[in-house]
Design an enzyme around this catalytic site. Structure first.
Site, PDB file in Angstrom:
ATOM      1  N   VAL A   1       0.799  -1.224   0.000  1.00  0.00           N
ATOM      2  CA  VAL A   1       0.000   0.000   0.000  1.00  0.00           C
ATOM      3  C   VAL A   1       0.834   1.276   0.000  1.00  0.00           C
ATOM      4  CG1 VAL A   1      -2.036  -1.023   1.060  1.00  0.00           C
ATOM      5  CG2 VAL A   1      -0.223  -0.104   2.517  1.00  0.00           C
ATOM      6  N   TYR A   2       2.140   1.177   0.129  1.00  0.00           N
ATOM      7  CA  TYR A   2       2.961   2.384   0.108  1.00  0.00           C
ATOM      8  C   TYR A   2       2.915   2.998  -1.296  1.00  0.00           C
ATOM      9  CZ  TYR A   2       4.998   0.989   4.626  1.00  0.00           C
ATOM     10  OH  TYR A   2       5.199   0.631   5.939  1.00  0.00           O
TER      11      TYR A   2
END
Length: 343
Positions: A52-53
């Site tokens: 999700v970064y």
């Protein structure tokens, strides 16, 4: 740079890790690659990311760096990523189910351009998925050669302990690490989570060791943050929000860190990082630098170890002062006993 094992595993990693949450969002690709180069050149080995970064961009940037560097450089890297949070809004687009984790890991491997990652971490607990399902899935990833170890992130003490014992009961590989928030400002994990990790033989990988920049000395009591800092751009940002974290205790901690730093001739960030890195159970402290300059400054903490007197001063200033029960003095007394004296 010091090196320690990932919990009870035999895998050695650097005592400082490179966190890459800003890659692709606050840190452009060229500077991200420069950070990776500098980190490895300084003896760093553990590189931590997550799907999700920057919506997968962080993994892609790391993947292109891995592809562009010689094996003599990339073979030193112990690569860690995470899965659990949503990358889309489909019914199985989040969580720790076999369906989601399998899809998430495969997508991470594609973005990273590799057949396996060294450490795969479940990013948070999932109340909807039985732990047995999650642990069997992670063990299956190891058996398939897609990951070498797995860890937990943001688990509480009871969740960590349950995962460890369920894995043992089922004869599965167990977790080797836990990634929690930990700093002089956030010490509450010492009440249950640190003892649970020590009991299980798991290594801690602290995130936000500078408390979102508070411990670097960039903020003062007299002036609200402004300009090109995280809180300057968004004073209400998450856990480190100005009005939420700017308590009397926080300022007393900052004063104590500043004094140790001045006496040592070091930066406040170096002192705060050294304190975390030498805490019980800590394997590797995750650096969250936005710029190459910040990374350079933080890497200077690699060889700094505080004296007992310096540590005691910081411990005293940052004591979270739990109430009497169950974590305060009276609660601790109830769980302790003195062996009868001999003759």
């Amino acid at each position: 740079m010091d090196y320690r094992t990932l919990g009870r595993s035999g895998c050695a990693v650097s005592s400082l890790a490179l966190g890459t949450m800003t890659f692709g969002k606050e840190t452009a690709e060229l500077e991200a690659h420069q950070q990776l180069d500098r980190f490895v050149a300084a003896g760093g080995t553990l590189v931590d990311t997550a799907d999700v970064y920057s919506a997968g961009a962080s993994e892609e940037i790391i993947g292109r760096w891995l592809a562009a560097r010689p094996a003599a450089t990339t073979d030193r890297v112990v690569l860690a990523t995470k899965g659990r949070f949503a990358m889309d809004d489909s019914p199985n687009g989040a969580g720790l189910s076999a369906v989601h984790l399998t899809r998430a890991l495969d997508a991470s491997l594609r973005r990273l351009g590799t057949d396996a990652v060294d450490l795969y971490q479940v990013h948070a607990f999932d109340p909807w998925t039985p732990l047995e399902e999650t642990l069997r899935t992670l063990d299956g990833f190891i058996q398939a050669g897609k990951i070498r170890y797995y860890g937990l992130s943001n688990f509480t003490g009871w969740q960590l302990t349950k995962a460890v014992h369920v894995a043992r009961e089922l004869g599965l590989a167990g977790p080797v690490t836990l990634q929690p928030q930990y700093s002089l400002v956030v010490r509450e994990i010492e009440w249950e989570i640190v003892p649970a990790a020590l009991d299980a033989g798991m290594g801690l990988l602290p995130w936000s060791p500078l408390a979102g920049g508070w411990l670097s000395g960039k903020y003062t009591r007299e002036q609200r943050p402004s300009g090109a800092t995280r809180l300057g751009e968004d004073p209400g940002r998450g856990m480190e929000a100005w009005d939420r974290r700017g308590t009397q205790r926080t300022w007393e901690i900052i004063d104590a860190v500043q004094k140790v730093a001045e006496d040592r001739g070091a930066s406040m960030a170096e002192v705060a990082l050294a304190w975390v890195t030498d805490r019980p159970a800590v394997t590797s402290t995750i650096l969250g630098a936005r710029t190459l300059g910040q990374l350079e400054a933080n890497l200077r903490a690699a060889d700094l170890h505080l004296s007992p007197a310096e540590t005691a001063a910081l411990d005293s200033a940052s004591d979270p002062q739990p109430t009497d029960y169950p974590y305060g003095e009276m609660g601790v007394d109830q769980r302790s006993r003195r062996l009868a004296g001999g003759g």
